[in-house]
Design an enzyme around this catalytic site. Structure first.
Site, PDB file in Angstrom:
ATOM      1  N   GLU A   1      28.931  -2.386-110.747  1.00 54.10           N
ATOM      2  CA  GLU A   1      30.186  -3.125-110.941  1.00 54.10           C
ATOM      3  C   GLU A   1      31.345  -2.165-111.210  1.00 54.10           C
ATOM      4  OE1 GLU A   1      30.002  -6.786-113.260  1.00 54.10           O
ATOM      5  OE2 GLU A   1      31.797  -6.140-114.329  1.00 54.10           O
TER       6      GLU A   1
ATOM      7  N   ALA B   1      41.556 -12.910-115.072  1.00 55.99           N
ATOM      8  CA  ALA B   1      41.644 -14.369-115.093  1.00 55.99           C
ATOM      9  C   ALA B   1      43.083 -14.822-114.893  1.00 55.99           C
ATOM     10  CB  ALA B   1      41.108 -14.898-116.414  1.00 55.99           C
TER      11      ALA B   1
ATOM     12  N   HIS C   1      34.529 -10.475-107.589  1.00 54.29           N
ATOM     13  CA  HIS C   1      34.418 -11.510-108.613  1.00 54.29           C
ATOM     14  C   HIS C   1      35.619 -12.422-108.395  1.00 54.29           C
ATOM     15  CE1 HIS C   1      31.947  -8.924-111.657  1.00 54.29           C
ATOM     16  NE2 HIS C   1      31.691  -8.573-110.416  1.00 54.29           N
TER      17      HIS C   1
ATOM     18  N   ARG D   1      34.347 -18.419-114.624  1.00 57.97           N
ATOM     19  CA  ARG D   1      35.500 -19.073-115.238  1.00 57.97           C
ATOM     20  C   ARG D   1      36.559 -18.034-115.568  1.00 57.97           C
ATOM     21  NH1 ARG D   1      35.630 -21.167-121.348  1.00 57.97           N
ATOM     22  NH2 ARG D   1      35.708 -18.909-121.575  1.00 57.97           N
ATOM     23  N   GLY D   2      36.145 -16.929-116.244  1.00 57.34           N
ATOM     24  CA  GLY D   2      37.111 -15.938-116.710  1.00 57.34           C
ATOM     25  C   GLY D   2      37.668 -16.333-118.064  1.00 57.34           C
ATOM     26  N   ASP D   3      38.370 -15.408-118.675  1.00 55.18           N
ATOM     27  CA  ASP D   3      38.977 -15.651-119.989  1.00 55.18           C
ATOM     28  C   ASP D   3      40.467 -15.455-119.890  1.00 55.18           C
ATOM     29  OD1 ASP D   3      36.770 -16.213-121.625  1.00 55.18           O
ATOM     30  OD2 ASP D   3      36.236 -14.081-121.636  1.00 55.18           O
TER      31      ASP D   3
ATOM     32  N   ALA E   1      33.127 -22.567-114.657  1.00 60.62           N
ATOM     33  CA  ALA E   1      32.647 -21.916-113.433  1.00 60.62           C
ATOM     34  C   ALA E   1      31.879 -22.894-112.538  1.00 60.62           C
ATOM     35  CB  ALA E   1      31.763 -20.724-113.798  1.00 60.62           C
TER      36      ALA E   1
ATOM     37  N   LYS F   1      25.517 -24.838-113.242  1.00 57.37           N
ATOM     38  CA  LYS F   1      26.005 -23.897-112.227  1.00 57.37           C
ATOM     39  C   LYS F   1      24.962 -23.734-111.117  1.00 57.37           C
ATOM     40  CE  LYS F   1      27.308 -20.568-115.295  1.00 57.37           C
ATOM     41  NZ  LYS F   1      28.019 -19.416-115.864  1.00 57.37           N
TER      42      LYS F   1
END
Ligand SMILES: Cc1cc2nc3c(=O)[nH]c(=O)nc-3n(C[C@H](O)[C@H](O)[C@H](O)COP(=O)(O)OP(=O)(O)OC[C@H]3O[C@@H](n4cnc5c(N)ncnc54)[C@H](O)[C@@H]3O)c2cc1C
Length: 285
Positions: A10, A44, A70, A100-102, A119, A161
């Site tokens: 990543e 996000a 992502h 979803r992310g923050d 998500a 999910k």
């Protein structure tokens, strides 16, 4: 017969021109290990979406290895997500990490802007609009997502999910192999059979390890924390110890059925290269 293992690295979009200039050399070193793919994180609320795309193009250009963006949905509109998916599809992307992310804490309330809240809604959206054009990865939390009330609630979310159409999952970082095995047992009991690849964060410092763990709710075993604290000002000894802990974690995971490893590289090649070598993973000639 056991399926082939999946190994991935990543990256995040570099934030400065200097970091940008270093990225091709970093990815070239990692690409030499022939990972299955590189993934690239995404801010996000739409922040950093161009950074993700540009990094994806840089990695493709310098490595030829598959690149997996992502995609975070919180704070975004359906039109914005649709446009990003279309751009990825046109760029030949075949796999996406759907999250979803923050948002910043101030924005992350019941009144959070945007047309997606979880998500699972993003997974449903991708499947509705693009059927099977993308393989969809989602996040899994063996030690529970920090905002969940109870492990059972968080597990139900994971199941949502998967039912929405996720093909596979990557876990949050963790340093207790038993948390992963417990999560896998719960999946087996619930009939969830998708591959769930452990996310591995190399330990390369004291302060950053504390910060990463507290940010995502991961448990850092007390004895590891104490040893890192003691070695904080002796970098070579800290690296020997920290990467040794992580190598043993990886060995235990692979020996007991983990379907691969996803390394959080923080855009550094050396720690992942060292782990790769100490695990005896193949290095193509
Ligand atoms: C492999 C991996 C990669 C990541 N990459 C990025 C990245 O690129 N960019 C980034 O910003 N962040 C990234 N993150 C962090 C991630 O965005 C955060 O952990 C975020 O808080 C949750 O995202 P999620 O997709 O897991 O959310 P979700 O699965 O939506 O879960 C979020 C929270 O909501 C709860 N929940 C879900 N559905 C419901 C429901 N219907 N009702 C009530 N509660 C519900 C869950 O239990 C959980 O507590 C990554 C995390 C992992 C593990």
């Amino acid at each position: 017969m056991r399926s082939p293992l999946t190994f991935s690295f990543e990256l995040f979009p570099p934030r400065t021109p200097e970091a940008q200039a270093k990225l091709p050399a970093t990815v070239a070193q990692l690409a030499a290990l022939r990972p299955d793919y590189f993934s690239v994180t995404h801010g996000a609320g739409g922040s950093g979406q161009d950074g993700t795309y540009e990094t994806l193009l840089t990695v493709v250009e310098h490595t030829g290895v598959e690149v997996v963006p992502h995609l975070t949905c919180v704070g975004s509109t359906r039109a914005n997500i649709a446009a990003q998916l279309q751009r990825y599809r046109e760029a030949g992307v075949k796999r996406i990490v759907a999250l979803r992310g923050d948002l910043p804490a101030t924005a992350m309330s019941a009144a959070a802007p945007g047309e997606f809240h979880y998500a699972s809604e993003l997974v449903t959206f991708i499947r509705d609009k693009h059927r099977d054009a993308f393989q969809i990865e989602v996040a899994a939390y063996p030690e529970m997502h920090p905002q969940a009330n109870r492990p059972g609630d968080d597990f139900e979310n994971f199941r949502r999910k998967v039912e929405a159409g996720a093909d596979s999952a990557l876990t949050q970082l963790f340093y207790n192999a038993d948390a992963y095995f417990d999560f896998m047992e719960r999946c087996a009991t619930a009939g969830i059979t998708i591959p769930i690849v452990p996310g591995i964060m190399p330990i390369t410092g004291y302060a950053n390890t504390i910060r990463f763990c507290s940010g995502c709710g991961a448990d850092l075993p007390r004895w590891v924390r104490l040893r890192l604290e003691e070695l904080e000002h002796d970098k070579p000894a800290l690296l020997d110890f920290g990467l040794g802990v992580v190598a043993r974690l990886c060995e235990t995971l692979l020996k007991n059925g983990a379907p691969g490893l996803h390394f959080y590289t923080i855009n550094q090649a050396a720690p992942s290269l060292r782990l790769w070598k100490s695990l005896g993973l193949s290095v193509p000639a």
